[in-house]
Design a protein around this motif. Structure first.
Motif, PDB file in Angstrom:
ATOM      1  N   TYR A 107      31.790  33.744  51.360  1.00  0.00           N
ATOM      2  CA  TYR A 107      32.799  34.593  50.757  1.00  0.00           C
ATOM      3  C   TYR A 107      33.381  33.914  49.528  1.00  0.00           C
ATOM      4  CZ  TYR A 107      32.610  37.019  55.238  1.00  0.00           C
ATOM      5  OH  TYR A 107      32.177  37.710  56.342  1.00  0.00           O
ATOM      6  N   SER A 146      41.189  35.853  42.542  1.00  0.00           N
ATOM      7  CA  SER A 146      42.536  36.253  42.135  1.00  0.00           C
ATOM      8  C   SER A 146      42.605  36.224  40.622  1.00  0.00           C
ATOM      9  CB  SER A 146      43.582  35.332  42.750  1.00  0.00           C
ATOM     10  OG  SER A 146      43.390  34.002  42.312  1.00  0.00           O
ATOM     11  N   ASP A 192      33.681  43.453  48.050  1.00  0.00           N
ATOM     12  CA  ASP A 192      34.677  44.254  48.757  1.00  0.00           C
ATOM     13  C   ASP A 192      35.837  44.443  47.787  1.00  0.00           C
ATOM     14  OD1 ASP A 192      36.654  45.330  50.303  1.00  0.00           O
ATOM     15  OD2 ASP A 192      36.538  43.823  51.891  1.00  0.00           O
ATOM     16  N   SER A 193      35.848  45.563  47.073  1.00  0.00           N
ATOM     17  CA  SER A 193      36.853  45.761  46.026  1.00  0.00           C
ATOM     18  C   SER A 193      38.263  45.865  46.587  1.00  0.00           C
ATOM     19  CB  SER A 193      36.524  47.002  45.199  1.00  0.00           C
ATOM     20  OG  SER A 193      36.451  48.140  46.040  1.00  0.00           O
ATOM     21  N   ALA A 194      38.400  46.364  47.821  1.00  0.00           N
ATOM     22  CA  ALA A 194      39.736  46.514  48.411  1.00  0.00           C
ATOM     23  C   ALA A 194      40.424  45.157  48.554  1.00  0.00           C
ATOM     24  CB  ALA A 194      39.639  47.211  49.758  1.00  0.00           C
ATOM     25  N   ASN A 195      39.633  44.132  48.877  1.00  0.00           N
ATOM     26  CA  ASN A 195      40.201  42.795  49.056  1.00  0.00           C
ATOM     27  C   ASN A 195      39.848  41.855  47.911  1.00  0.00           C
ATOM     28  OD1 ASN A 195      41.310  43.244  51.734  1.00  0.00           O
ATOM     29  ND2 ASN A 195      39.182  43.402  52.415  1.00  0.00           N
ATOM     30  N   ASN A 196      39.163  42.375  46.898  1.00  0.00           N
ATOM     31  CA  ASN A 196      38.714  41.557  45.769  1.00  0.00           C
ATOM     32  C   ASN A 196      37.989  40.302  46.254  1.00  0.00           C
ATOM     33  OD1 ASN A 196      38.253  41.129  43.077  1.00  0.00           O
ATOM     34  ND2 ASN A 196      40.210  40.147  42.676  1.00  0.00           N
ATOM     35  N   THR A 197      37.096  40.508  47.184  1.00  0.00           N
ATOM     36  CA  THR A 197      36.317  39.413  47.757  1.00  0.00           C
ATOM     37  C   THR A 197      34.841  39.688  47.557  1.00  0.00           C
ATOM     38  OG1 THR A 197      37.988  38.930  49.425  1.00  0.00           O
ATOM     39  CG2 THR A 197      35.772  38.133  49.859  1.00  0.00           C
ATOM     40  N   ALA A 206      36.840  34.544  47.416  1.00  0.00           N
ATOM     41  CA  ALA A 206      38.091  35.257  47.168  1.00  0.00           C
ATOM     42  C   ALA A 206      38.482  35.075  45.712  1.00  0.00           C
ATOM     43  CB  ALA A 206      39.183  34.731  48.091  1.00  0.00           C
TER      44      ALA A 206
END
Length: 132
Positions: free
Chosen positions: A21, A25, A73-78, A23
């Motif tokens: 993964y 920001s 995963d665009s919802a979690n920007n991951t 993540a």
């Protein structure tokens, strides 16, 4: 400022699977290029996969084609890298990175050697070890 943080590395036997993964920001444009790289001990950093953050075809190095799948995963920007059928030669530190659209254009023409210097934002890496 873009910050990236990888996780999910570990040890696995040959033939096994791992999901990494990344993540993210900060702000990245949809046209930005997201890549996964790896660096084995004593070797140059090499590109594994690249693709535009906004979507479209993912590009894969020949060494991982058919075994690795990258997604977002665009919802979690991951971002993630699903690795199946792992081989001992996949052992390396794995990094995610963000760069300009040019980086994905270079990957599209197979210029994987040039990719590392085109990406400006890097995570700290996560170790993957595959035993035989």
């Amino acid at each position: 400022q873009v910050r990236l943080a990888e996780s999910g590395g570990g040890s696995v036997q040959a033939g096994g699977s791992l999901r990494l993964y990344c993540a993210a920001s900060g702000t990245t444009a949809p046209t930005a290029c997201m890549g996964w790289f790896r660096q084995a001990s004593g070797k140059e950093r090499e590109g594994v996969t690249a693709g535009y953050i906004g979507g479209g075809d993912r590009l894969y190095a020949d060494s991982v084609k058919g075994r690795f799948t990258a997604g977002h995963d665009s919802a979690n920007n991951t971002h993630y890298l699903q690795m199946n059928a792992l081989k001992p030669e996949d052992t390396a530190m794995y990094y995610c990175a963000a760069g300009p659209p040019q980086a994905c254009r270079e990957a599209a023409v197979g210029n994987w050697v040039a990719l590392p210097r085109l990406f400006g934002y890097w995570g700290q890496g996560t170790q993957v070890t595959v035993s035989s």
